[in-house]
Design an enzyme around this catalytic site. Structure first.
Site, PDB file in Angstrom:
ATOM      1  N   TYR A   1      -9.049  -9.408   4.812  1.00  0.00           N
ATOM      2  CA  TYR A   1      -9.994  -8.688   3.971  1.00  0.00           C
ATOM      3  C   TYR A   1     -11.153  -9.604   3.574  1.00  0.00           C
ATOM      4  CZ  TYR A   1      -6.493  -4.996   3.877  1.00  0.00           C
ATOM      5  OH  TYR A   1      -5.621  -4.019   4.250  1.00  0.00           O
TER       6      TYR A   1
ATOM      7  N   THR B   1       0.829  -1.197   0.000  1.00  0.00           N
ATOM      8  CA  THR B   1       0.000   0.000   0.000  1.00  0.00           C
ATOM      9  C   THR B   1       0.868   1.253   0.000  1.00  0.00           C
ATOM     10  OG1 THR B   1      -1.675  -1.168   1.279  1.00  0.00           O
ATOM     11  CG2 THR B   1      -1.771   1.230   1.279  1.00  0.00           C
TER      12      THR B   1
END
Length: 1010
Positions: A173, A26
């Protein structure tokens, strides 16, 4: 053994040039709508030159799936164009671009969700993570739409030119949430037993594969799957569950399976007694079908030996993370046999094409890596044997760390306390003790997943113990990274044109510097003063002076100083040091007497409008707001402005020059104008001098200061990098900086020179800086019209938005929140009578005055007559009309709403009570007698930006641990802890007065080495 540099042809038919990937990481650098920028394109291009493939950070398939700020979007076709630039940049460098696709599910925090959305998950079970809330359980229709959207995201990746996608089924997730017994408590076809929990991940693989087939036929396109082998939650995914899922995935024709772990060769995180690496366990237990799918490892791959070790354990592929952020050519350097540093500094980001948002993520780990590296370079000192104890407060109580040492190693370590981190099923403290004992220290010791902060505190406690046992000085604090700080100057001896030895060096010759020079010289010290302009510097001339002889002339010498200091502290939100303010407030009058004694013939006025003799017309001192307006009593004000200020007219320059001449007259001063101090010199922990560049020759002067150095270099308002760092709201609101003084090279002088010099030697800079942005009214925020008088204010939507009695600083805050940062001040033809009711404060015009006084011009910030008002009208600063509709027609305002707001305001004025904003009845003036007037208000200009090196009432400076830095003093706007958060409005001329006072203090203290 497989090696990193062998080719590999995947099941889809695509051949990789080597077996090293860049891991998906990220960057948080996309905009609020998920669009990437050119900086991100460059970031990936620079890292694509050597690796076989790059897995680009995860793109969300639905907007409600963005699990972190700055996430990359793949939820609309609009995202394709930007991502295509990344894919093309990677391909141009010879690597394979793969796009990771995901949905955050219940890991999406509320503040990241679109308006009106809630986090979603298989079941309404909140994640065991800070900031996560109970999600909404997905309906069957919503699940089916998610599957469709993963397919659409795959199609967009194909259109963007990617050569593959990686399905993100890891890191808790959404896809992992469906497989997890903790987050999936459903009892339909999408949950229940392990077969049903695996259905959603398998459905995602199916839709991705079918989309590839539809779009590309049999052309090569990589499909990988990332998984977390275990999770800490109870009940949660364990190794046997993962093996079940991987066997199912093996029948789907995937190109690779990608571990998600902190260490490539990692053991179980839920059974700490099981020492068999998970990759070994997988190879040992997998079927022949699963064995055909290449497996990729990841985690702590930093050097060639880490890469070799991963392949030795049976990985077919390895992905590299932070090492490629730190060194874009990491793989080439590894192949060449070079050792690669595992850390970088914030100032390296630009050269290595690392977005600042990435640094925000990796900064703490970089500090840890650097510490580990330095420790390895210098052998650890021998311990003083014994048992040492450290304690710290954790979320659930006190934690005790007891370490027993012999001369060279840790013999025993006990950590006692409650380890109750959510989702952590092991005793984190016991495990940390084991890891520290095993490593014989804290280097390369990983924290327990799910208990990061508690475990980091244990590591820090052990570091403190080791520092004690080795007699090493250990800083308890760390200076923040300063992106505005330049590299420290390095000067060759051949560049030194002159060496000087003196007692005191004063850097800067403004108000503070001039006073410091005179004070030190009068103490008998030899002084070198260095100024980058061609003469002493100053502007304007307001001074706040409390009590004392000068104020006694006007009967203003009986103020309660402690009350004023309390007010000052409150206005700065108690972010400053009271002793600094108190010492100034109680003694500034005496120092002002000393200051003005440099020009004993100066005329001092009886009032703010009393006559001035011809021989003094060019320079005199006036008492501001004396006498006070008849209806003003500062004691009754919510925001009082104490009538304690004086004003040098037309400016203070003659007084500054007179003080500088007094210093020269001592014979102790060597003035160096046109010189730029670019480095402080230290001997051990003491500042001992400076190196200054002579602008005339380009060479350097080395000046040794036997007693110390005083920084009096002013603020940093013209240094945009510093302003953006400490006060980003200035740029965000479009506030301009106003500064006229220039150095001999033609550049503005207030560029934070002293801040840079101090920071380079480890001086601590205060927090919560205060831009001086008090809006003084008029069309530019710098006075005009009737100043910032509290008449009616309406924004461009025609709405009233505040109690107009707020002073200039608070008025500016309100304007910055209005549409287009504009508003209008409205009043009528009764303004002349109303001025007497206005506060005598910053920017208010409170005197209606048509008199012409000999040699004493009206102060536009307080007095106005018909002549001056008509000038404002003629200049267009004040708009006028006979009727309100005609006036409003001249403004950029919603006229209908504005008329209603004026009507409402007039009703409140008639009632004598402002139930909307609680404005004082005495200033609640109806607008009903023409002609009518309006003044357009915008954001003001910033006069200075206050916030300096941490200091005290003796003008000392402090290091990171708040120890006094010997030999370094500060005064003026480079002195910290005087003002914070917002510039205080309770007195006019505070900045000048404090500069004068602490210039005097710094000069005397430095001369006497106090």
């Amino acid at each position: 053994m497989t090696t990193a540099f062998e080719q590999l042809t995947l099941a889809s038919g695509l051949t990789l040039k080597n077996r090293v990937f860049m891991a998906p990481m990220t960057t948080q650098s996309a905009d609020e709508n998920g669009f990437v920028n050119d900086e991100l394109v460059t970031y990936y291009r620079e890292r694509a030159k050597d690796v076989g493939a790059i897995v680009v950070e995860c793109g969300y398939v639905q907007r409600n799936g963005m699990a972190f700020p700055g996430g990359v979007g793949l939820s609309t076709d609009d995202h394709i164009a930007g991502l295509a630039k990344i894919a093309e940049a990677i391909k141009q460098q010879g690597s394979v671009p793969i796009m990771q696709i995901y949905h955050g599910g219940r890991m999406v925090r509320p503040e990241l969700l679109p308006d009106g959305s809630v986090a979603i998950a298989p079941s309404a079970i909140a994640a065991c993570r800070h900031g996560c809330v109970e999600p909404k359980a997905l309906t069957v229709d919503e699940i089916e739409q998610l599957i469709v959207d993963f397919g659409l995201a795959t199609e967009r990746a194909i259109k963007a030119g990617f050569a593959g996608v990686e399905i993100h089924g890891a890191n808790t997730y959404l896809i992992q949430q469906f497989f997890s017994p903790h987050s999936n408590r459903r009892d339909d076809q999408w949950g229940g037993d392990i077969e049903k929990r695996a259905r959603f991940p398998l459905a995602i693989v199916d839709v991705v594969k079918s989309t590839v087939k539809k779009c590309l036929g049999d052309k090569p396109f990589v499909v990988g799957y990332r998984f977390s082998p275990e999770e800490l939650e109870k009940p949660g995914i364990n190794y046997d569950d993962t093996l079940f899922l991987l066997e199912k995935l093996a029948h789907k024709g995937l190109d690779y399976l990608h571990f998600s772990t902190g260490q490539a060769v990692q053991t179980s995180i839920i059974d700490l007694h099981d020492k068999q690496p998970l990759i070994d366990k997988l190879i040992q237990n997998r079927s022949e079908t699963l064995a055909k799918i290449p497996v990729m490892g990841v985690g702590s791959i930093k050097q060639a030996k880490d890469l070799d070790n991963a392949f030795a354990h049976g990985f077919d592929l390895v992905s590299v993370g932070k090492a490629l952020i730190v060194e874009p050519r990491w793989l080439q350097k590894v192949q060449d046999g070079e050792e690669v540093l595992n850390f970088m500094h914030i100032e390296d980001c630009k050269a290595r094409h690392v977005p600042e948002t990435v640094w925000d993520i990796i900064g703490p780990s970089m500090e840890k890596e650097e510490k580990s590296y330095l420790n390895k370079q210098a052998p650890r000192k021998e311990f003083v044997p014994g048992t040492y104890v450290e304690r710290f407060a954790d979320f659930h109580g006190m934690v005790h760390v007891e370490v027993t040492l012999d001369r060279v190693s840790i013999q025993k370590i006990d950590v006692t306390g409650k380890s109750l981190a959510p989702g952590v099923t092991i005793d984190a403290f016991t495990e940390m003790a084991r890891r520290i004992k095993e490593k014989d220290g804290t280097d390369d010791v990983d924290v327990v997943s799910g208990a990061t902060e508690s475990c980091q505190s244990v590591l820090e406690a052990v570091d403190r113990i080791i520092a004690k046992a080795t007699g090493t000085k250990m800083s308890k604090n760390k200076l923040p990274e300063l992106p505005w700080l330049p590299d420290e100057l390095s000067v060759d001896e051949s560049q030194i044109e002159e060496n000087i030895e003196t007692d005191v060096v004063i850097v800067g010759c403004g108000v503070a510097g001039t006073c410091a020079v005179r004070a030190a010289a009068e103490e008998g010290a030899k002084v070198v003063v260095i100024e980058k302009a061609d003469s002493p510097q100053c502007r304007s001339g307001e001074y706040a002076i409390i009590n004392g002889k000068v104020q006694a002339r006007w009967g203003r010498d009986n103020f309660n100083v402690d009350e004023m200091v309390d007010r000052f502290m409150r206005e700065c939100s108690y972010r400053i040091k009271r002793p600094i303010v108190s010492r100034w407030a109680k003694n500034c009058a005496d120092v002002f007497d000393w200051f003005i004694s440099a020009k004993p013939d100066m005329w001092i006025c009886e009032t703010q409008r009393s006559p001035v003799p011809d021989e003094h017309a060019d320079f005199f001192l006036e008492p501001m707001e004396h006498p006070l307006p008849p209806h003003y009593n500062y004691k009754n004000e919510d925001y009082p402005t104490y009538p304690t200020s004086v004003h040098f007219v037309p400016s203070q320059a003659p007084m500054i020059n007179a003080n500088f001449q007094k210093a020269l007259d001592t014979g102790n001063v060597d003035a160096r104008f046109g010189h730029f101090v670019e480095k402080l010199l230290k001997d051990g922990d003491k500042v001992t001098g400076v190196i200054a560049r002579n602008a005339a020759t380009g060479k350097y002067v080395r000046i040794i200061a036997k007693r110390g150095v005083v920084l009096a270099t002013g603020d940093y308002g013209s240094n945009k990098k510093m302003v953006d760092h400490y006060c980003p709201e200035i740029s965000e609101s479009g506030v301009k900086n106003i500064w006229l003084n220039r150095d001999v090279e033609g550049n503005l002088t207030n560029t934070g020179d002293g801040h840079k010099l101090g920071a380079q030697i480890g001086a601590r800079i205060q927090q919560h800086h205060a831009p001086m942005t008090h809006n003084m009214g008029g069309p530019f925020g710098m006075a005009g019209g009737l100043g910032n008088n509290p008449f009616l204010f309406l924004n461009k939507h025609g709405k009233r938005f505040m109690n107009e009695e707020v002073p200039g600083q608070q008025l500016e805050n309100q304007i910055e929140m209005q549409p287009d940062n504009i508003c209008y001040q409205l009043f009528d033809n009764q303004w002349r009578e109303q001025l007497a009711y206005m506060p005598a404060a910053h920017g208010t015009v409170s005197y209606y005055d048509n008199d012409e006084v000999k040699n004493h011009p009206k102060c536009s910030l307080s007095h106005i007559g018909d002549k001056e008002f008509q000038h404002e009208v003629d200049e267009g600063n004040v708009l006028v009309a006979d009727t309100l509709p005609e006036l409003l027609a001249q403004l950029d305002i919603d006229q209908e709403t504005a008329l209603k707001s004026i009507e409402r305001y007039n009703q409140l004025a008639q009632a004598g009570y402002d139930e909307d904003f609680a404005k004082s009845p005495s200033r609640l003036f109806a607008i009903n007698q023409g002609p009518f007037y309006a003044v357009r208000f915008v954001t003001t200009t910033m006069l200075t930006c206050l916030g300096g090196l941490e200091s005290d009432e003796d003008s000392h400076t402090y290091d990171v641990d708040r120890n006094v830095i010997k030999g370094l003093y500060v005064a003026g706007n480079v002195q910290g802890n005087r003002v914070a958060v917002e510039y205080p409005i309770c007195m006019k001329g505070v900045s000048h007065s404090m500069a004068m006072f602490y210039g005097y203090v710094a000069g005397k203290n430095c001369a006497n080495q106090i």
